[in-house]
Design a protein around this motif. Sequence first.
Motif, PDB file in Angstrom:
ATOM      1  N   GLU A  54       0.831  -1.209   0.000  1.00  0.00           N
ATOM      2  CA  GLU A  54       0.000   0.000   0.000  1.00  0.00           C
ATOM      3  C   GLU A  54       0.868   1.262   0.000  1.00  0.00           C
ATOM      4  O   GLU A  54       0.489   2.272  -0.586  1.00  0.00           O
ATOM      5  N   GLU A  55       2.003   1.176   0.725  1.00  0.00           N
ATOM      6  CA  GLU A  55       2.902   2.336   0.716  1.00  0.00           C
ATOM      7  C   GLU A  55       3.383   2.620  -0.706  1.00  0.00           C
ATOM      8  O   GLU A  55       3.446   3.777  -1.129  1.00  0.00           O
ATOM      9  N   VAL A  56       3.713   1.536  -1.435  1.00  0.00           N
ATOM     10  CA  VAL A  56       4.197   1.733  -2.809  1.00  0.00           C
ATOM     11  C   VAL A  56       3.057   2.229  -3.697  1.00  0.00           C
ATOM     12  O   VAL A  56       3.247   3.154  -4.501  1.00  0.00           O
ATOM     13  N   ALA A  57       1.869   1.667  -3.514  1.00  0.00           N
ATOM     14  CA  ALA A  57       0.716   2.150  -4.286  1.00  0.00           C
ATOM     15  C   ALA A  57       0.507   3.637  -4.001  1.00  0.00           C
ATOM     16  O   ALA A  57       0.291   4.434  -4.920  1.00  0.00           O
ATOM     17  N   GLY A  58       0.600   4.012  -2.729  1.00  0.00           N
ATOM     18  CA  GLY A  58       0.429   5.419  -2.346  1.00  0.00           C
ATOM     19  C   GLY A  58       1.485   6.301  -2.993  1.00  0.00           C
ATOM     20  O   GLY A  58       1.181   7.388  -3.486  1.00  0.00           O
ATOM     21  N   LEU A  59       2.720   5.830  -3.007  1.00  0.00           N
ATOM     22  CA  LEU A  59       3.795   6.627  -3.624  1.00  0.00           C
ATOM     23  C   LEU A  59       3.542   6.821  -5.115  1.00  0.00           C
ATOM     24  O   LEU A  59       3.655   7.939  -5.620  1.00  0.00           O
ATOM     25  N   VAL A  60       3.192   5.747  -5.840  1.00  0.00           N
ATOM     26  CA  VAL A  60       2.989   5.931  -7.283  1.00  0.00           C
ATOM     27  C   VAL A  60       1.750   6.804  -7.545  1.00  0.00           C
ATOM     28  O   VAL A  60       1.691   7.528  -8.525  1.00  0.00           O
ATOM     29  N   LEU A  61       0.790   6.778  -6.632  1.00  0.00           N
ATOM     30  CA  LEU A  61      -0.397   7.628  -6.802  1.00  0.00           C
ATOM     31  C   LEU A  61      -0.120   9.085  -6.430  1.00  0.00           C
ATOM     32  O   LEU A  61      -0.991   9.943  -6.579  1.00  0.00           O
ATOM     33  N   GLY A  62       1.057   9.341  -5.872  1.00  0.00           N
ATOM     34  CA  GLY A  62       1.444  10.727  -5.604  1.00  0.00           C
ATOM     35  C   GLY A  62       1.123  11.217  -4.205  1.00  0.00           C
ATOM     36  O   GLY A  62       1.095  12.425  -3.959  1.00  0.00           O
ATOM     37  N   TYR A  63       0.895  10.317  -3.268  1.00  0.00           N
ATOM     38  CA  TYR A  63       0.640  10.734  -1.877  1.00  0.00           C
ATOM     39  C   TYR A  63       1.920  11.266  -1.233  1.00  0.00           C
ATOM     40  O   TYR A  63       3.026  10.839  -1.570  1.00  0.00           O
ATOM     41  N   ASN A  64       1.750  12.167  -0.270  1.00  0.00           N
ATOM     42  CA  ASN A  64       2.856  12.671   0.535  1.00  0.00           C
ATOM     43  C   ASN A  64       3.451  11.503   1.341  1.00  0.00           C
ATOM     44  O   ASN A  64       2.725  10.839   2.087  1.00  0.00           O
ATOM     45  N   PRO A  65       4.764  11.253   1.194  1.00  0.00           N
ATOM     46  CA  PRO A  65       5.381  10.111   1.893  1.00  0.00           C
ATOM     47  C   PRO A  65       5.127  10.121   3.396  1.00  0.00           C
ATOM     48  O   PRO A  65       5.024   9.064   4.016  1.00  0.00           O
ATOM     49  N   TRP A  66       4.991  11.317   3.974  1.00  0.00           N
ATOM     50  CA  TRP A  66       4.802  11.369   5.442  1.00  0.00           C
ATOM     51  C   TRP A  66       3.349  11.093   5.808  1.00  0.00           C
ATOM     52  O   TRP A  66       3.052  10.761   6.949  1.00  0.00           O
TER      53      TRP A  66
END
Lengths: 356, 232
Positions: free
Chosen positions: A296-308
């Motif tokens: 999910e963290e990787v999905a979030g990163l590719v979707l452009g979510y703020n890493p924090w």
Amino acid sequence: MIYQGKQKIWSEYQKEIPDDKWFYVRSCIRQNFFPASERMFMEICRDILKKDFYETEHHTTCGGIAYHCDTIPQETAMTIVARQFALMTEAGYENYVASCITSFGNYTEILQTWEEFPELETRIREMLWKACRKEFDKPKYLAHASDLIYKYRNLIAEKAKFRLVNKETGEPLRVVEHIGCHYAKMFPSKGVGGAEYPYVLAGMIEAWGGNVIDYPERRHCCGYGFRQYHVKANRGYSISNTHKKFESMEPYRPDMIITNCPGCPYFLDRWQYVIAEMEGKTYGKDGFGIPVFTYEEVAGLVLGYNPWDLGLQLHQVAVEPLLDKIGISYNPQEKYKGLDSKDIMRPGLPQNLKCF
Amino acid sequence: MGKLYEMLKEDYRIKEGLKTCINCGTCTAICPAAEFYRYDPRKIVDTVQRGNDSDIEELLKSDVIWYCGECMSCVTRCPRKNGPGLVIMALRNLSAKLGYFVHSEKGRQLYPLTKIMTGNILNYGYCVHPDTFKWEDHVESGPVWKWHTEHLEDNFARLGANFRGEGPGVLRKIPQESLDELKSIFDVTGGTERMNAVEKFSEEKAREMGMSIEEYFTYTFGHCSEGHLNEE
Ligand code: SF4
Ligand code: SF4
């Protein structure tokens, strides 16, 4: 289409995963260590993809860790699970999705055992009735949460702002995938791709632009071992097995690791820190470690979510070198802030492992 | 074929996990525990299938059955569809039930484990909970986790958890009626009986070792003698 080799084996282990209407149960370990991953999962499924995922506050641990620490009898573990199924039945759902791999393995094993020994299922039904006055239907479909992100991987790719590609060289990132043992080692047909060539994470990596690394100890356990970690005196078992994996993957120079199990990302992250502090050895470049992520963290990163917002500040291995490689921007000042940028100090730094 | 063997055969994990072992050693080759400990799952499966009660009793009282990490890697590989990891679970279950676990150092760890796990389940509804995961017991979780445990409320709020809150969400407070149901399940299914048995046998052992039960907890949780590892 004619499938050959690995592709042929994968094709035999494809699961027909229902698209919608899921009863969601959480993972004890992930809630503790990767709280934002479960939040991200719900956000992707509900808010972005508009699917129906239901959760009740009444669900509890499945008891899987206690069961695999041999502290509760099999009947107790089965009846706790039967209660969870009853909650699903009461809510009017038939598809059951677990956030945890230990749970997923536990549910799979229990359903299989009941299939083989129906008298045991009857006994558990009686015990559940006696204990809670509850009845249940068995799920029509049982999935692990990573199966769903796998299923939605192309939809996520369509909406992606970033790809798992080195922005300087244009080369795909070199990604290690680590599958939790209880995902498919007991019942290979229950996991996407089976136990030998599980495709659940490899499929995400490919859809999002990365390259999967094959290395000798790819299928070795992360070293959790239940009692081998929870009892302090046994933790040498845990770190030794993680160490074996890192020594094996090191020559392939991975940029990152993706996991689908609750414990594995914690162990692969934290034991890198301990190896660095004890032996001075680090596996990334320039004194950094290899960052380890949940899917999910990787999905979030590719979707452009703020890493924090994804909780990457709770990792011990610094993720910034990878964010830089992909070209994801972030604010270093915000990394360790509380809600509304509240100042809550910052962690100390390890001696050997380079961190920010 | 003796009494212990008959008791083992009642366990569904033996019914599922012990067909015929051909002693090929594949399980041992793949086993992460065998790599680290003086441990050989092939031998254990063979001892059980031979059904000799005094050998089984020795096994139930030994450290050996507590070395497995229950990863189940062996289940995938066994050419005869045995599950050495499942056989181990049945052995551990019987060792706990009969009180044989107190005869070995690794077996005695069942006391702190039972206290921690069942305490978390019955008090919180989780197997692991921030209130009981103390940084001092887990220094490997690193400086980042030390900081996190000092700012639990802030970090969980920042990340959208529902820590100790009402309603669904990450680390929500599980309603009392649900905790009551878990307790009731423990009572009906033998979970409570098992906890009490482990406690009783451990208290006896602690007395024999000249320790209070608190000292026994700390000692069994943290102490590791020589002789368990391959590289010793
Ligand atoms: S792999 Fe199976 S058949 Fe071979 S020794 Fe182990 S249990 Fe016996
Ligand atoms: S389940 Fe136990 S015996 Fe089987 S491979 Fe894992 S550690 Fe070894």
